[in-house]
Design a protein around this motif. Structure first.
Motif, PDB file in Angstrom:
ATOM      1  N   GLY A  76      78.812  46.738 -14.107  1.00 44.01           N
ATOM      2  CA  GLY A  76      78.261  45.555 -13.211  1.00 44.01           C
ATOM      3  C   GLY A  76      78.929  45.974 -11.831  1.00 44.01           C
ATOM      4  O   GLY A  76      78.313  45.378 -10.979  1.00 44.01           O
ATOM      5  N   GLY A  77      79.902  46.786 -11.575  1.00 44.28           N
ATOM      6  CA  GLY A  77      80.378  46.960 -10.093  1.00 44.28           C
ATOM      7  C   GLY A  77      80.800  45.564  -9.713  1.00 44.28           C
ATOM      8  O   GLY A  77      81.618  44.725 -10.261  1.00 44.28           O
ATOM      9  N   ALA A 469      93.297  44.266  -0.190  1.00 43.33           N
ATOM     10  CA  ALA A 469      93.659  45.343  -0.977  1.00 43.33           C
ATOM     11  C   ALA A 469      93.209  45.182  -2.582  1.00 43.33           C
ATOM     12  O   ALA A 469      93.062  46.282  -3.175  1.00 43.33           O
ATOM     13  CB  ALA A 469      95.279  45.625  -0.900  1.00 43.33           C
ATOM     14  N   GLU A 470      93.366  43.951  -2.803  1.00 45.85           N
ATOM     15  CA  GLU A 470      93.047  43.537  -4.345  1.00 45.85           C
ATOM     16  C   GLU A 470      91.421  43.660  -4.591  1.00 45.85           C
ATOM     17  O   GLU A 470      91.165  44.272  -5.668  1.00 45.85           O
ATOM     18  CB  GLU A 470      93.339  42.112  -4.732  1.00 45.85           C
ATOM     19  N   ASN A 475      87.455  47.562  -7.225  1.00 44.96           N
ATOM     20  CA  ASN A 475      86.405  48.144  -7.123  1.00 44.96           C
ATOM     21  C   ASN A 475      86.332  49.384  -6.061  1.00 44.96           C
ATOM     22  O   ASN A 475      86.350  48.678  -4.872  1.00 44.96           O
ATOM     23  CB  ASN A 475      85.031  47.240  -6.876  1.00 44.96           C
ATOM     24  N   ARG A 476      86.421  50.461  -6.385  1.00 40.77           N
ATOM     25  CA  ARG A 476      86.627  51.405  -5.226  1.00 40.77           C
ATOM     26  C   ARG A 476      85.538  51.493  -4.149  1.00 40.77           C
ATOM     27  O   ARG A 476      85.949  51.736  -3.045  1.00 40.77           O
ATOM     28  CB  ARG A 476      86.822  52.895  -5.826  1.00 40.77           C
ATOM     29  N   VAL A 479      85.582  49.226   0.122  1.00 44.91           N
ATOM     30  CA  VAL A 479      86.837  49.893   0.616  1.00 44.91           C
ATOM     31  C   VAL A 479      87.606  49.255   1.610  1.00 44.91           C
ATOM     32  O   VAL A 479      86.699  48.686   2.827  1.00 44.91           O
ATOM     33  CB  VAL A 479      86.203  51.410   1.454  1.00 44.91           C
ATOM     34  N   GLY A 480      88.729  48.915   1.637  1.00 43.80           N
ATOM     35  CA  GLY A 480      89.353  48.255   2.828  1.00 43.80           C
ATOM     36  C   GLY A 480      89.012  46.872   2.530  1.00 43.80           C
ATOM     37  O   GLY A 480      89.378  45.962   3.642  1.00 43.80           O
ATOM     38  N   GLY A 481      88.490  46.166   1.619  1.00 42.57           N
ATOM     39  CA  GLY A 481      87.971  45.078   1.489  1.00 42.57           C
ATOM     40  C   GLY A 481      86.661  44.925   1.982  1.00 42.57           C
ATOM     41  O   GLY A 481      86.285  43.556   2.398  1.00 42.57           O
TER      42      GLY A 481
END
Length: 539
Positions: A76-77, A469-470, A475-476, A479-481
């Protein structure tokens, strides 16, 4: 309506802050690999978000063997539902409201209803509470929206109607313009045929225009202008920025044409329906299977390597990943000019997201706000614009919030008379010490809700917090939230991830990118993944 079974256990995993006991469980076991190294005659999809699944489905419909590899222990991402706070409270971990999915021509052709997906529409798409107990409301019904805007200033509602009605009458052409693969030619041609040159020019004018400029053309009332700005903040271009007009206008048009619905039971039902349909076509999804490297030889893809060393041979890989991850997966195998272009891709702002378990509904002062699935919490026009400007470089004391309250239309997400809610706010991607500021900023967010709903904080049973960060740790692709799939500043609206006639192809034969980093961008509509699969089939 028959009772629907509860979602399988989908509880929190990874970093979080909790008030209340919460619950954790061990990760689900990975699906069987079906043996050691094995060839795949069709394709490998890296990532099981909506775009990855849309790509896999398009290939499976064409008769290809398809294997989707997902790093997380669930598919699902960013479309995921979990018990983040307390047992029985179902929260959408990332995204929650899906006007673009409801409008998606990719999903429209799929029998997702046969696989459990049911859209739930709140009474109102969105609401913008204002000082003094007033509010401006976006309803699916154009006339009700007109009445709400007329209460802000006489004539504002009629001006919105005059602007929106021609585009709603040609919405199939508008949709084809906004939700198609690159290059977006067919949609504008259809819009030209339906609205004439003047209509096409009116729509095209929105692309470089700011939401402030559009609001100034349409509305006299500051409350109406603030209402329009709220939709722009679903992206990263502030209302004063070039390109924000198209975002605000289109999202509100979507509200009239398709609504701003959510899946009954949680966002996970959209994922589960896509996975179910893919499996019915013979496709396979493997979770807990992070891809570490895309393999190639002589300029062409030969397979992928998973964490742990397993290799899978294939001549076709579609990556539902962001440019930074694509660079990591390919190393120096991509052409230097392409690597350079990917490195210039601009990501959006950081995000702080809070989920709440509530003992009862949020006590908004304005009753109409209580029926809205999405609430834009920003106050007056001046307060709104000041907060957005301050958030470009720091953390405002009264931040603008995007807030969702899905239980007002879907009580299955919480036990008894309890409710869930969530909110997120944007922040600079650099320069913030989140270890010191995260808790304080959550307090500011809750104080902002309290302004328009006195007693809100007294109803909080538990909260779950995801800082930048969390979010990325879970989920990569975030990026940076950045929850939007990259910036939508004007230079990156059309040319994503870099200028190319076919942005889904890479210089490496057999490797395609089909994530939100490609045209037409973010939101859960599957168009980038479907477009990448179409490009692969045509290769």
């Amino acid at each position: 309506m028959a009772h629907r079974p509860r979602l399988p256990d989908r509880r929190q995993r990874g970093p979080a802050r909790l008030l209340g006991p919460g619950r954790r469980r061990s990760p689900e076991p990975a699906a069987s690999a079906g043996g050691a190294d094995r060839p795949v005659t069709g394709a490998v999809i890296v990532g099981s978000g909506p775009n990855g699944l849309a790509a896999a489905i398009r290939l499976a419909e064409a008769g290809r063997d398809v294997l989707v590899l997902e790093a997380a222990d669930h598919a699902g991402g960013a479309v995921r539902t979990e018990e983040l706070t307390l047992p029985g409270f179902l929260h959408d971990t990332f995204s929650s409201v899906y006007p673009a999915a409801a409008a998606s021509p990719v999903f429209e052709r799929m029998p997702l209803g046969d696989h459990g997906l049911e859209w739930v529409h709140p009474v109102a798409c969105s609401a913008h509470p204002l000082p003094g107990g007033e509010a401006a409301i976006l309803y699916r019904d154009l006339e009700r929206t007109v009445q709400s805007l007329e209460r802000q200033h006489r004539g504002d509602g009629e001006h919105w109607k005059a602007f929106a009605a021609p585009f709603l009458g040609a919405f199939d052409a508008v949709r084809a313009t906004m939700l198609s693969g690159f290059p977006p030619i067919g949609g504008p041609l259809r819009l030209l045929g339906k609205t004439g040159p003047a209509g096409l020019l009116r729509f095209g004018r929105l692309v470089p225009e700011s939401a402030v400029g559009l609001a100034g053309r349409l509305f006299e009332g500051p409350g109406s202008r603030a209402w329009l700005y709220g939709a722009a903040m679903h992206g990263d271009t502030p209302p004063q920025g070039a390109g924000s007009a198209i975002a605000s206008a289109y999202l509100n048009l979507l509200g009239h044409a398709c609504g701003w619905p959510s899946p009954r039971g949680g966002a996970q039902w959209l994922t589960d329906a896509l996975v179910g349909y893919l499996r019915s076509l013979g496709g396979e999804v493997r979770t807990s299977a992070p891809v570490e490297r895309v393999l190639s030889s002589a300029g062409a893809v030969t397979g992928v390597t998973l964490a742990g060393g397993e290799q899978i041979a294939t001549g076709l890989v579609i990556a539902d990943v962001m440019p930074r991850e694509l660079l990591r997966l390919t190393g120096d195998d991509l052409a230097a000019w392409y690597r350079s272009g990917l490195k210039r891709f601009v990501y959006g702002p950081a995000t702080v997201k809070v989920d709440w378990a509530l003992e009862s509904q949020i006590p908004w002062i304005n009753d109409e706000v209580r029926g809205a699935g999405t609430v834009h919490v920003g106050g007056s026009e001046d307060e709104f614009l000041a907060a957005v400007a301050e958030a470009l470089a720091g953390l405002p004391q009264a931040p603008f919030l995007l807030l969702g309250q899905q239980t007002v239309a879907d009580p299955s997400r919480a036990p008894g008379d309890a409710h869930t809610a969530w909110a997120y706010t944007h922040a600079p991607s650099r320069g913030i010490d989140w270890s010191a500021e995260l808790d304080r900023h959550v307090e500011r967010m809750e104080a902002q809700v309290e302004r328009f709903a006195p007693g809100f904080r007294d109803r909080i049973l538990a909260r779950h917090v995801l800082g930048p960060a969390e979010l990325e740790a879970r989920n990569r692709n975030l990026v940076g939230g950045d929850v939007g799939g990259g910036s939508y500043k004007l230079r990156q609206v059309l040319f994503r991830p870099l200028p190319s006639w076919s942005p889904y192809r890479t210089p490496l034969t057999g490797l395609f990118i089909g994530s939100a980093a490609t045209f037409p961008g973010g939101a859960a509509h599957g168009v980038p993944g479907d477009s990448a699969a179409r490009a692969a089939l045509a290769a």
